[in-house]
Write a protein that holds these residues in place. Structure first.
Motif, PDB file in Angstrom:
ATOM      1  N   HIS A 250      13.706   7.453   4.634  1.00 30.78           N
ATOM      2  CA  HIS A 250      13.073   8.007   5.790  1.00 30.78           C
ATOM      3  C   HIS A 250      13.485   9.510   6.073  1.00 30.78           C
ATOM      4  CE1 HIS A 250      11.528   9.106   9.978  1.00 30.78           C
ATOM      5  NE2 HIS A 250      12.812   9.438  10.144  1.00 30.78           N
ATOM      6  N   ASP A 251      14.783   9.573   6.051  1.00 28.20           N
ATOM      7  CA  ASP A 251      15.449  11.008   6.224  1.00 28.20           C
ATOM      8  C   ASP A 251      14.949  11.912   5.071  1.00 28.20           C
ATOM      9  OD1 ASP A 251      16.519   9.960   8.505  1.00 28.20           O
ATOM     10  OD2 ASP A 251      18.615   9.695   7.555  1.00 28.20           O
ATOM     11  N   LYS A 252      15.053  11.323   3.935  1.00 28.28           N
ATOM     12  CA  LYS A 252      14.556  12.300   2.666  1.00 28.28           C
ATOM     13  C   LYS A 252      13.102  12.756   2.922  1.00 28.28           C
ATOM     14  CE  LYS A 252      17.914  10.752  -0.949  1.00 28.28           C
ATOM     15  NZ  LYS A 252      17.889   9.689  -2.060  1.00 28.28           N
ATOM     16  N   ILE A 253      12.118  11.667   3.233  1.00 29.00           N
ATOM     17  CA  ILE A 253      10.665  12.346   3.347  1.00 29.00           C
ATOM     18  C   ILE A 253      10.605  13.074   4.514  1.00 29.00           C
ATOM     19  CG2 ILE A 253       8.414  11.346   3.579  1.00 29.00           C
ATOM     20  CD1 ILE A 253       9.449   8.741   2.330  1.00 29.00           C
ATOM     21  N   LYS A 254      11.225  12.856   5.659  1.00 26.17           N
ATOM     22  CA  LYS A 254      11.132  13.616   6.912  1.00 26.17           C
ATOM     23  C   LYS A 254      11.737  15.049   6.733  1.00 26.17           C
ATOM     24  CE  LYS A 254      10.106  13.988  11.070  1.00 26.17           C
ATOM     25  NZ  LYS A 254      10.613  13.549  12.350  1.00 26.17           N
ATOM     26  N   ALA A 255      12.416  15.302   5.645  1.00 30.91           N
ATOM     27  CA  ALA A 255      12.930  16.818   5.381  1.00 30.91           C
ATOM     28  C   ALA A 255      12.090  17.484   4.592  1.00 30.91           C
ATOM     29  CB  ALA A 255      14.266  16.624   5.035  1.00 30.91           C
ATOM     30  N   LEU A 256      10.820  17.021   4.118  1.00 25.42           N
ATOM     31  CA  LEU A 256       9.959  17.484   3.236  1.00 25.42           C
ATOM     32  C   LEU A 256       9.086  18.676   4.050  1.00 25.42           C
ATOM     33  CD1 LEU A 256       8.751  14.775   0.731  1.00 25.42           C
ATOM     34  CD2 LEU A 256      10.559  16.472   0.567  1.00 25.42           C
TER      35      LEU A 256
ATOM     36  N   SER B 200       0.826  -1.330  -0.049  1.00 26.89           N
ATOM     37  CA  SER B 200      -0.147  -0.105   0.032  1.00 26.89           C
ATOM     38  C   SER B 200       0.763   1.375   0.004  1.00 26.89           C
ATOM     39  CB  SER B 200      -0.857  -0.004   1.244  1.00 26.89           C
ATOM     40  OG  SER B 200      -1.640  -1.168   1.272  1.00 26.89           O
ATOM     41  N   GLY B 201       2.229   1.093   0.094  1.00 31.23           N
ATOM     42  CA  GLY B 201       3.050   2.264   0.151  1.00 31.23           C
ATOM     43  C   GLY B 201       3.349   2.591   1.557  1.00 31.23           C
ATOM     44  N   ILE B 202       4.277   3.616   1.831  1.00 28.20           N
ATOM     45  CA  ILE B 202       4.805   4.092   2.946  1.00 28.20           C
ATOM     46  C   ILE B 202       3.745   4.971   3.684  1.00 28.20           C
ATOM     47  CG2 ILE B 202       6.372   5.190   4.492  1.00 28.20           C
ATOM     48  CD1 ILE B 202       8.370   4.285   2.165  1.00 28.20           C
ATOM     49  N   PRO B 203       3.169   4.798   4.561  1.00 29.40           N
ATOM     50  CA  PRO B 203       2.306   5.763   5.239  1.00 29.40           C
ATOM     51  C   PRO B 203       3.034   7.071   5.744  1.00 29.40           C
ATOM     52  CG  PRO B 203       1.672   3.546   6.303  1.00 29.40           C
ATOM     53  CD  PRO B 203       3.137   3.710   5.507  1.00 29.40           C
ATOM     54  N   ILE B 204       2.450   8.191   5.705  1.00 33.56           N
ATOM     55  CA  ILE B 204       3.071   9.594   5.963  1.00 33.56           C
ATOM     56  C   ILE B 204       2.221  10.379   6.369  1.00 33.56           C
ATOM     57  CG2 ILE B 204       4.751  11.354   4.998  1.00 33.56           C
ATOM     58  CD1 ILE B 204       5.275   9.382   2.504  1.00 33.56           C
ATOM     59  N   GLU B 205       2.297  10.967   7.505  1.00 31.98           N
ATOM     60  CA  GLU B 205       1.258  11.887   8.206  1.00 31.98           C
ATOM     61  C   GLU B 205       2.070  13.270   7.675  1.00 31.98           C
ATOM     62  OE1 GLU B 205      -0.002  11.098  12.057  1.00 31.98           O
ATOM     63  OE2 GLU B 205      -0.892  12.965  12.475  1.00 31.98           O
ATOM     64  N   ILE B 206       1.037  14.070   7.259  1.00 32.58           N
ATOM     65  CA  ILE B 206       1.224  15.369   6.738  1.00 32.58           C
ATOM     66  C   ILE B 206       0.270  16.512   7.173  1.00 32.58           C
ATOM     67  CG2 ILE B 206       2.286  14.610   4.624  1.00 32.58           C
ATOM     68  CD1 ILE B 206      -0.422  15.584   3.086  1.00 32.58           C
ATOM     69  N   VAL B 207       0.740  17.875   7.393  1.00 35.05           N
ATOM     70  CA  VAL B 207      -0.322  18.751   7.631  1.00 35.05           C
ATOM     71  C   VAL B 207      -1.056  18.756   6.436  1.00 35.05           C
ATOM     72  CG1 VAL B 207      -0.172  21.180   7.962  1.00 35.05           C
ATOM     73  CG2 VAL B 207       1.359  20.106   9.056  1.00 35.05           C
ATOM     74  N   PRO B 208      -2.622  18.925   6.609  1.00 35.28           N
ATOM     75  CA  PRO B 208      -3.650  18.967   5.642  1.00 35.28           C
ATOM     76  C   PRO B 208      -3.399  19.848   4.454  1.00 35.28           C
ATOM     77  CG  PRO B 208      -4.541  18.790   7.696  1.00 35.28           C
ATOM     78  CD  PRO B 208      -3.159  19.005   8.055  1.00 35.28           C
ATOM     79  N   SER B 209      -3.117  21.082   4.956  1.00 34.50           N
ATOM     80  CA  SER B 209      -2.797  22.308   3.659  1.00 34.50           C
ATOM     81  C   SER B 209      -1.681  22.032   2.885  1.00 34.50           C
ATOM     82  CB  SER B 209      -2.608  23.474   4.306  1.00 34.50           C
ATOM     83  OG  SER B 209      -1.424  23.830   5.197  1.00 34.50           O
ATOM     84  N   ALA B 210      -0.745  21.101   3.211  1.00 32.17           N
ATOM     85  CA  ALA B 210       0.511  20.751   2.372  1.00 32.17           C
ATOM     86  C   ALA B 210       0.250  19.480   1.429  1.00 32.17           C
ATOM     87  CB  ALA B 210       1.650  20.585   3.367  1.00 32.17           C
ATOM     88  N   TYR B 211      -0.936  18.955   1.267  1.00 32.48           N
ATOM     89  CA  TYR B 211      -0.857  17.553   0.577  1.00 32.48           C
ATOM     90  C   TYR B 211      -0.698  17.713  -1.004  1.00 32.48           C
ATOM     91  CZ  TYR B 211      -5.591  18.581  -1.682  1.00 32.48           C
ATOM     92  OH  TYR B 211      -6.579  19.101  -2.549  1.00 32.48           O
TER      93      TYR B 211
ATOM     94  N   ASP C 152       3.783  16.203  -4.517  1.00 29.87           N
ATOM     95  CA  ASP C 152       4.521  16.516  -5.896  1.00 29.87           C
ATOM     96  C   ASP C 152       5.975  16.399  -5.533  1.00 29.87           C
ATOM     97  OD1 ASP C 152       2.607  17.519  -7.326  1.00 29.87           O
ATOM     98  OD2 ASP C 152       2.804  19.484  -6.959  1.00 29.87           O
ATOM     99  N   ASP C 153       6.410  16.522  -4.099  1.00 30.63           N
ATOM    100  CA  ASP C 153       7.873  16.144  -3.548  1.00 30.63           C
ATOM    101  C   ASP C 153       8.079  14.718  -3.425  1.00 30.63           C
ATOM    102  OD1 ASP C 153       8.293  19.133  -3.597  1.00 30.63           O
ATOM    103  OD2 ASP C 153       7.901  19.312  -1.410  1.00 30.63           O
ATOM    104  N   LEU C 154       7.036  14.201  -3.245  1.00 33.89           N
ATOM    105  CA  LEU C 154       7.405  12.434  -3.038  1.00 33.89           C
ATOM    106  C   LEU C 154       7.620  11.929  -4.357  1.00 33.89           C
ATOM    107  CD1 LEU C 154       4.618  11.798  -0.246  1.00 33.89           C
ATOM    108  CD2 LEU C 154       7.058  11.439   0.017  1.00 33.89           C
ATOM    109  N   LYS C 155       6.906  12.359  -5.392  1.00 31.90           N
ATOM    110  CA  LYS C 155       7.026  11.809  -6.674  1.00 31.90           C
ATOM    111  C   LYS C 155       8.629  12.282  -7.149  1.00 31.90           C
ATOM    112  CE  LYS C 155       2.358  12.166  -7.839  1.00 31.90           C
ATOM    113  NZ  LYS C 155       1.298  13.209  -8.250  1.00 31.90           N
TER     114      LYS C 155
END
Ligand SMILES: O=C(CO)[C@H](O)[C@H](O)COP(=O)(O)O
Length: 255
Positions: free
Chosen positions: A219-225, A157-168, A173-176
């Motif tokens: 993890h480090d790259k995603i966390k930095a977004l 299902s992919g890596i679950p990532i919790e985000i601030v709603p307004s940044a979806y 785009d950044d994950l792609k």
């Protein structure tokens, strides 16, 4: 009432449930020091239900009840609060107990180094807050969860990532750009029109990066977004994993 021995338990008709129960009961039996431990983390999902149930059995056993009734249990979300209360255990908060003795939680996938994917139940932020605040983090899971080698082999299902709603949009785009093949904002399905809202009022993105040869780096790259609250990659965090088999046996993996 004495705690029933695992061998004396009636077999469950559902083999998957049997495997979850066996893993969770053994994890509780073998990882709590009833004399010295005081603060216990209780995670989320369908396997940890049996961990809370086992702790509830200790509470009813006169040999342990005085000690267990003093345990403070720290939840990882709404479901886990209910598990603590429904089993008669004392509910506490991480604000008042920032050092946890031992935490029990499930996982969506587990690799040989005990790195995990978590967040299938949308509780990953509080799960990580509790697990990384614990001296020992014990994973309880069924036989479907062990990756043959790399994470995201069985969990598709992919890596679950919790985000601030307004940044979806920005985070998607950044994950792609980071190489995700498929990115979705998790939806409530027939239970809710629109996105799943976490216990922290955030959204979740599930991002498929294929098999993960280097989960720590990702993890480090995603966390930095900007906009990312936390990822469901739990790196170098778990101490042990109890994985139940369909026949009721349990394999224990240690770092
Ligand atoms: O990470 C989680 C919730 O966010 C769960 O621990 C994970 O999904 C495992 O659940 P289950 O025990 O039902 O398989």
């Amino acid at each position: 009432m004495p705690v029933p021995s695992i061998d004396s338990l009636p077999v469950l008709a559902d083999k998957l449930e049997s495997s979850k129960r066996a893993a969770a009961y053994r994890a509780i039996d073998e990882n709590i020091d009833f004399k010295t431990d005081k603060v216990i983390g209780i995670g989320s999902g369908s396997t940890v239900i049996y961990a809370a149930e086992r702790l509830g059995q200790y509470l009813k056993d006169s040999e342990y009840s005085d000690l267990v009734s003093e345990f403070i249990c720290i939840p990882t979300g709404f479901q886990s609060r209910r598990l603590i209360l429904d089993n008669g255990l004392k509910l506490g908060s991480i604000e008042e107990n920032s050092m946890i003795d031992v935490d029990f939680d499930g996982a969506d996938e587990i690799d040989d180094d005990l790195n995990l994917i978590k967040g299938g139940g949308a509780c990953l932020f509080q799960e990580k807050l509790v697990s990384t605040s614990s001296k020992k983090f014990i994973v309880v899971a069924d036989y479907r969860k062990k990756a043959p080698k790399y994470l995201s082999t069985n969990w598709k299902s992919g890596i679950p990532i919790e985000i601030v709603p307004s940044a979806y949009v920005r985070v998607s785009d950044d994950l792609k750009k980071l190489g995700a093949k498929h990115v979705i904002v998790r939806q409530g399905g027939s239970a809710k029109a629109g996105p799943v809202v976490t216990d922290n009022n955030n959204f979740l993105i599930d991002a498929d990066f294929g098999m993960l040869e280097n989960p720590a780096q990702l993890h480090d790259k995603i966390k930095a977004l900007v906009g990312v609250v936390e990822t469901g990659l739990f790196i170098d965090n778990a101490s042990k994993a109890y994985i139940g088999n369909a026949d009721g046996t349990v394999n224990v993996f240690t770092k």
